[in-house]
Design an enzyme around this catalytic site. Structure first.
Site, PDB file in Angstrom:
ATOM      1  N   ILE A  10       0.803  -1.210  -0.135  1.00 12.17           N
ATOM      2  CA  ILE A  10       0.014  -0.152   0.054  1.00 12.17           C
ATOM      3  C   ILE A  10       1.079   1.331  -0.164  1.00 12.17           C
ATOM      4  CG2 ILE A  10      -0.423  -0.013   2.423  1.00 12.17           C
ATOM      5  CD1 ILE A  10      -3.312   0.999   1.756  1.00 12.17           C
ATOM      6  N   GLN A  89       9.628  -6.755  -4.216  1.00  6.55           N
ATOM      7  CA  GLN A  89      10.945  -6.061  -4.362  1.00  6.55           C
ATOM      8  C   GLN A  89      10.650  -6.055  -5.885  1.00  6.55           C
ATOM      9  OE1 GLN A  89      13.513  -4.379  -5.618  1.00  6.55           O
ATOM     10  NE2 GLN A  89      14.296  -6.524  -6.360  1.00  6.55           N
ATOM     11  N   SER A  90      10.503  -4.668  -6.350  1.00  2.00           N
ATOM     12  CA  SER A  90       9.935  -4.428  -7.823  1.00  2.00           C
ATOM     13  C   SER A  90      11.037  -3.825  -8.731  1.00  2.00           C
ATOM     14  CB  SER A  90       8.621  -3.715  -7.733  1.00  2.00           C
ATOM     15  OG  SER A  90       9.248  -2.229  -7.528  1.00  2.00           O
ATOM     16  N   SER A 131       3.510  -9.036 -14.149  1.00  3.39           N
ATOM     17  CA  SER A 131       4.173  -8.142 -14.732  1.00  3.39           C
ATOM     18  C   SER A 131       4.354  -8.726 -16.323  1.00  3.39           C
ATOM     19  CB  SER A 131       5.252  -8.063 -13.889  1.00  3.39           C
ATOM     20  OG  SER A 131       6.376  -7.092 -14.997  1.00  3.39           O
ATOM     21  N   GLU A 133       7.259  -8.168 -17.410  1.00  2.26           N
ATOM     22  CA  GLU A 133       8.473  -8.847 -17.311  1.00  2.26           C
ATOM     23  C   GLU A 133       8.162 -10.406 -17.494  1.00  2.26           C
ATOM     24  OE1 GLU A 133      11.782  -7.377 -16.789  1.00  2.26           O
ATOM     25  OE2 GLU A 133      10.839  -5.944 -17.869  1.00  2.26           O
ATOM     26  N   TYR A 155      13.858 -10.892 -11.062  1.00  3.33           N
ATOM     27  CA  TYR A 155      12.499 -10.493 -10.744  1.00  3.33           C
ATOM     28  C   TYR A 155      11.372 -11.069 -11.731  1.00  3.33           C
ATOM     29  CZ  TYR A 155       8.540  -7.055 -10.943  1.00  3.33           C
ATOM     30  OH  TYR A 155       7.503  -6.491 -11.074  1.00  3.33           O
ATOM     31  N   HIS A 185       3.725   0.983 -15.792  1.00  5.68           N
ATOM     32  CA  HIS A 185       3.072   2.040 -15.712  1.00  5.68           C
ATOM     33  C   HIS A 185       3.570   3.086 -14.743  1.00  5.68           C
ATOM     34  CE1 HIS A 185       1.522  -1.199 -13.296  1.00  5.68           C
ATOM     35  NE2 HIS A 185       1.406  -0.610 -12.290  1.00  5.68           N
ATOM     36  N   ARG A 190       5.591   7.317  -8.964  1.00  5.36           N
ATOM     37  CA  ARG A 190       6.596   6.524  -9.200  1.00  5.36           C
ATOM     38  C   ARG A 190       7.976   6.590  -8.381  1.00  5.36           C
ATOM     39  NH1 ARG A 190       7.421   1.371 -11.117  1.00  5.36           N
ATOM     40  NH2 ARG A 190       7.576   1.167 -13.243  1.00  5.36           N
TER      41      ARG A 190
HETATM   42  P1  NAP Z   1       6.499  -0.273  -5.564  1.00  9.54           P
HETATM   43  O1  NAP Z   1       6.302   1.354  -5.774  1.00  9.54           O
HETATM   44  O2  NAP Z   1       8.138  -0.550  -5.819  1.00  9.54           O
HETATM   45  O3  NAP Z   1       5.761  -0.714  -4.257  1.00  9.54           O
HETATM   46  C1  NAP Z   1       6.160  -1.906  -3.798  1.00  9.54           C
HETATM   47  C2  NAP Z   1       5.439  -2.152  -2.428  1.00  9.54           C
HETATM   48  O4  NAP Z   1       5.741  -3.312  -1.881  1.00  9.54           O
HETATM   49  C3  NAP Z   1       5.928  -1.057  -1.394  1.00  9.54           C
HETATM   50  O5  NAP Z   1       4.520  -0.847  -0.661  1.00  9.54           O
HETATM   51  C4  NAP Z   1       6.791  -1.825  -0.484  1.00  9.54           C
HETATM   52  O6  NAP Z   1       6.936  -1.493   0.803  1.00  9.54           O
HETATM   53  C5  NAP Z   1       6.090  -3.122  -0.772  1.00  9.54           C
HETATM   54  N1  NAP Z   1       7.029  -4.227  -0.102  1.00  9.54           N
HETATM   55  C6  NAP Z   1       8.381  -4.524  -0.545  1.00  9.54           C
HETATM   56  N2  NAP Z   1       8.847  -5.655   0.246  1.00  9.54           N
HETATM   57  C7  NAP Z   1       7.808  -6.050   0.956  1.00  9.54           C
HETATM   58  C8  NAP Z   1       7.605  -7.087   1.850  1.00  9.54           C
HETATM   59  N3  NAP Z   1       8.712  -7.920   2.225  1.00  9.54           N
HETATM   60  N4  NAP Z   1       6.688  -7.332   2.562  1.00  9.54           N
HETATM   61  C9  NAP Z   1       5.366  -6.231   2.431  1.00  9.54           C
HETATM   62  N5  NAP Z   1       5.472  -5.522   1.377  1.00  9.54           N
HETATM   63  C10 NAP Z   1       6.772  -5.294   0.627  1.00  9.54           C
HETATM   64  O7  NAP Z   1       5.827  -1.040  -6.773  1.00  9.54           O
HETATM   65  P2  NAP Z   1       4.427  -0.497  -7.745  1.00  9.54           P
HETATM   66  O8  NAP Z   1       5.255   0.003  -8.891  1.00  9.54           O
HETATM   67  O9  NAP Z   1       3.583   0.117  -6.881  1.00  9.54           O
HETATM   68  O10 NAP Z   1       3.986  -1.979  -8.062  1.00  9.54           O
HETATM   69  C11 NAP Z   1       3.060  -2.570  -7.375  1.00  9.54           C
HETATM   70  C12 NAP Z   1       3.181  -3.976  -7.849  1.00  9.54           C
HETATM   71  O11 NAP Z   1       2.906  -4.481  -9.164  1.00  9.54           O
HETATM   72  C13 NAP Z   1       4.706  -4.712  -7.385  1.00  9.54           C
HETATM   73  O12 NAP Z   1       4.250  -6.130  -7.251  1.00  9.54           O
HETATM   74  C14 NAP Z   1       5.302  -4.868  -8.869  1.00  9.54           C
HETATM   75  O13 NAP Z   1       6.088  -5.757  -8.980  1.00  9.54           O
HETATM   76  C15 NAP Z   1       4.111  -4.842  -9.927  1.00  9.54           C
HETATM   77  N6  NAP Z   1       4.039  -4.349 -11.072  1.00  9.54           N
HETATM   78  C16 NAP Z   1       4.583  -3.170 -11.394  1.00  9.54           C
HETATM   79  C17 NAP Z   1       4.618  -2.323 -12.356  1.00  9.54           C
HETATM   80  C18 NAP Z   1       5.054  -1.089 -12.889  1.00  9.54           C
HETATM   81  O14 NAP Z   1       4.987  -0.878 -13.936  1.00  9.54           O
HETATM   82  N7  NAP Z   1       4.694  -0.405 -11.778  1.00  9.54           N
HETATM   83  C19 NAP Z   1       3.880  -3.339 -13.600  1.00  9.54           C
HETATM   84  C20 NAP Z   1       3.796  -4.696 -13.544  1.00  9.54           C
HETATM   85  C21 NAP Z   1       3.735  -5.166 -12.038  1.00  9.54           C
HETATM   86  P3  NAP Z   1       8.208  -0.406   1.386  1.00  9.54           P
HETATM   87  O15 NAP Z   1       7.238   0.851   0.847  1.00  9.54           O
HETATM   88  O16 NAP Z   1       8.083  -0.370   2.766  1.00  9.54           O
HETATM   89  O17 NAP Z   1       9.216  -0.479   0.420  1.00  9.54           O
HETATM   90  O1  F7E Z   2      13.544   0.290 -16.777  1.00  7.52           O
HETATM   91  C1  F7E Z   2      16.165   1.026 -19.116  1.00  7.52           C
HETATM   92  C2  F7E Z   2      16.015  -0.336 -18.538  1.00  7.52           C
HETATM   93  O2  F7E Z   2      13.547   0.213 -14.304  1.00  7.52           O
HETATM   94  C3  F7E Z   2      12.995   0.481 -17.968  1.00  7.52           C
HETATM   95  C4  F7E Z   2       9.132  -2.469 -12.991  1.00  7.52           C
HETATM   96  O3  F7E Z   2       7.976  -1.457 -12.393  1.00  7.52           O
HETATM   97  O4  F7E Z   2       8.185  -2.349 -15.193  1.00  7.52           O
HETATM   98  C5  F7E Z   2       9.347  -2.130 -14.399  1.00  7.52           C
HETATM   99  O5  F7E Z   2      10.481  -2.710 -14.688  1.00  7.52           O
HETATM  100  C6  F7E Z   2      14.011   0.276 -19.216  1.00  7.52           C
HETATM  101  C7  F7E Z   2      14.929  -0.827 -18.793  1.00  7.52           C
HETATM  102  O6  F7E Z   2      11.636  -0.325 -15.503  1.00  7.52           O
HETATM  103  C8  F7E Z   2      18.065   3.414 -17.388  1.00  7.52           C
HETATM  104  O7  F7E Z   2      17.308  -0.960 -18.782  1.00  7.52           O
HETATM  105  C9  F7E Z   2      18.118   2.940 -19.192  1.00  7.52           C
HETATM  106  O8  F7E Z   2      15.129  -1.542 -20.176  1.00  7.52           O
HETATM  107  O9  F7E Z   2      11.900   1.758 -15.434  1.00  7.52           O
HETATM  108  P1  F7E Z   2      12.626   0.486 -15.256  1.00  7.52           P
HETATM  109  P2  F7E Z   2      11.463  -2.297 -16.015  1.00  7.52           P
HETATM  110  O10 F7E Z   2      12.705  -2.710 -15.682  1.00  7.52           O
HETATM  111  O11 F7E Z   2      10.928  -1.962 -17.168  1.00  7.52           O
HETATM  112  C10 F7E Z   2       7.853  -3.694 -15.045  1.00  7.52           C
HETATM  113  C11 F7E Z   2       6.796  -3.990 -15.733  1.00  7.52           C
HETATM  114  C12 F7E Z   2       7.804  -4.408 -13.705  1.00  7.52           C
HETATM  115  O12 F7E Z   2       7.024  -5.152 -13.335  1.00  7.52           O
HETATM  116  C13 F7E Z   2       8.755  -3.697 -12.525  1.00  7.52           C
HETATM  117  O13 F7E Z   2       8.246  -4.012 -11.243  1.00  7.52           O
HETATM  118  O14 F7E Z   2      14.632   1.383 -19.109  1.00  7.52           O
HETATM  119  N1  F7E Z   2      16.910   2.127 -18.540  1.00  7.52           N
HETATM  120  N2  F7E Z   2      18.606   3.623 -18.390  1.00  7.52           N
HETATM  121  C14 F7E Z   2      16.958   2.423 -17.384  1.00  7.52           C
HETATM  122  N3  F7E Z   2      16.466   1.931 -16.231  1.00  7.52           N
HETATM  123  C15 F7E Z   2      16.689   2.572 -15.019  1.00  7.52           C
HETATM  124  N4  F7E Z   2      15.895   1.963 -13.944  1.00  7.52           N
HETATM  125  N5  F7E Z   2      17.518   3.501 -14.788  1.00  7.52           N
HETATM  126  C16 F7E Z   2      18.529   3.815 -15.953  1.00  7.52           C
HETATM  127  O15 F7E Z   2      19.322   4.603 -15.694  1.00  7.52           O
END
Ligand code: NAP
Ligand code: F7E
Length: 348
Positions: A10, A89-90, A131, A133, A155, A185, A190
């Protein structure tokens, strides 16, 4: 009757938007938070009232996805109608540094929840935050629910386990358990080490003279980027569908990291090439080169539509971060003035 939802994660980007949406829909919302040495509830502070206040509909409970007994206790106490498992751990890059921990939280966390549901005997619906991923080195483009998985990081592998165990508990025990396979997203909430926010934070700080350079990794990677607020609506639709199922949620457009840079710096009238340098530390041992989702199923069956375009996303994040940068510049100016004044008074 008022429904009760339980959200893990949350305090994260999606968890905060989802809590907002569920409260708007009239739910009682419980969130699981981790103990931390500093406050980590910034994203939900605006929703949270004094827990003793009558009528409060958001409550926070300590727990951890690595601690089964905390999940069991919380389920018994809350008796939720809906569980959204967003905790993880995202960070993909970080998952290469802490693969085992990522497997524990992001992968096994899901089965700990599912087992807690079985052990307590309550019958909540369950949403797993899957995801794009999972597709990793994708077998086809665009990716649909039928595209085979080929994860490219610890991941992605952990999310594959969580995806399959969710399907397995649905098939084995008849649980209402669904996966939302969400493509990237982003939002003004973020985390600052994800590429979109890293760019909007840096570009706006550069614009105001607070930073000189931005160090980046692979600029050729392409992602299907949407707006997080739109995506949590999809989570709710998936949770409230007639049948449990798995859905891809995406915009159907793909853009490179380079395009994200061009758009953001361009919006601020800056030439990104003057400020961006490549630092190999940000390359990943294995990269996901191209993601593009086909969300026809969720559009057709559940009526979901994304509202914010790629340009709209860049603009809203940049506008927000420009305000943050202005506040930072003002705070620095104030500090400078007070130091200058102190120096003047000191000489009197
Ligand atoms: P986020 O901002 O990194 O938030 C992750 C959340 O998980 C935080 O509230 C974190 O708490 C909590 N958490 C981490 N370790 C935990 C543990 N051991 N026990 C309980 N809670 C824990 O991620 P998000 O972008 O909101 O994404 C939400 C979910 O969707 C994640 O599962 C992510 O992998 C998945 N997802 C994200 C995307 C995207 O693009 N954003 C896309 C696809 C799927 P703390 O605040 O204490 O660290
Ligand atoms: O990277 C490239 C990097 O870390 C996007 C998570 O929410 O979405 C997220 O994962 C791209 C990658 O997201 C930098 O190599 C270049 O190709 O923003 P990102 P991600 O890895 O796509 C998926 C759907 C999830 O589920 C995950 O939880 O950008 N890139 N230069 C970089 N990325 C980062 N972080 N930093 C750089 O400097």
């Amino acid at each position: 009757m008022t429904k009760t939802a339980l959200i893990s994660g949350i305090t994260g980007q999606d968890g905060s938007f989802l809590a907002e949406v569920l409260l708007e829909k009239g739910y009682d919302v419980y969130g699981i938070i981790r103990r931390s040495s500093s406050f980590n509830t910034d994203r939900i502070d605006h929703l949270y009232q004094d827990p003793h206040e009558k009528g409060t509909r958001l409550r926070l409970l300590y727990g951890d996805l690595n601690d089964s007994s905390s999940l069991n206790t919380i389920l018994r106490q809350v008796q939720p109608d809906e569980i959204y498992n967003l905790g993880a751990q995202s960070h993909v890059r970080v998952s290469f540094d802490i693969p085992e921990y990522t497997g524990e939280v992001t992968g096994l966390g899901a089965v700990r929840f599912l087992e807690a549901i079985r052990e307590t005997g309550i019958k909540p619906r369950f949403y797993q935050a899957s995801s794009s991923e999972l597709f990793g080195n994708a077998f086809e483009t665009p990716q649909t629910e039928a595209t085979p998985f080929h994860p490219r990081s610890p991941y992605g592998c952990a999310k594959a386990y969580a995806y399959y165990i969710t399907v397995n508990y649905r098939e084995s025990y008849g649980l209402f358990a669904s996966n939302g396979i969400l493509f990237n997203h982003e939002s003004e909430r973020r985390g600052e080490t994800f590429v979109s926010r890293k760019i909007t934070r840096a570009a706006t700080r550069i614009k105001l003279g607070l930073q000189d350079k931005l160090y980046m990794g692979n600029l050729d990677a392409r992602r299907d980027w949407g707006y997080a607020r739109d995506y949590v609506e999809a989570m709710w639709l998936i949770m409230n569908a007639d049948e449990p199922d798995d859905y891809v949620v995406a915009t159907g457009e793909t853009h490179s990291v380079r395009e994200f840079l061009e758009k953001t710096f361009g919006y601020l009238d800056l030439d990104w090439e003057k400020y961006v340098e490549i630092d190999p530390r940000y390359f990943r041992p294995a990269e996901v080169d191209l993601l593009l989702g086909d969300a026809s199923k969720v559009r057709r069956q559940l009526g979901w539509e994304p509202k914010v375009t790629f340009d709209g996303l860049v603009k809203l994040m940049t506008d927000y971060d420009l305000q943050l940068a202005k506040q930072e510049a003002e705070a620095r100016e104030l500090k400078h003035t007070s130091t200058t004044n102190k120096a003047r008074w000191g000489s009197m």
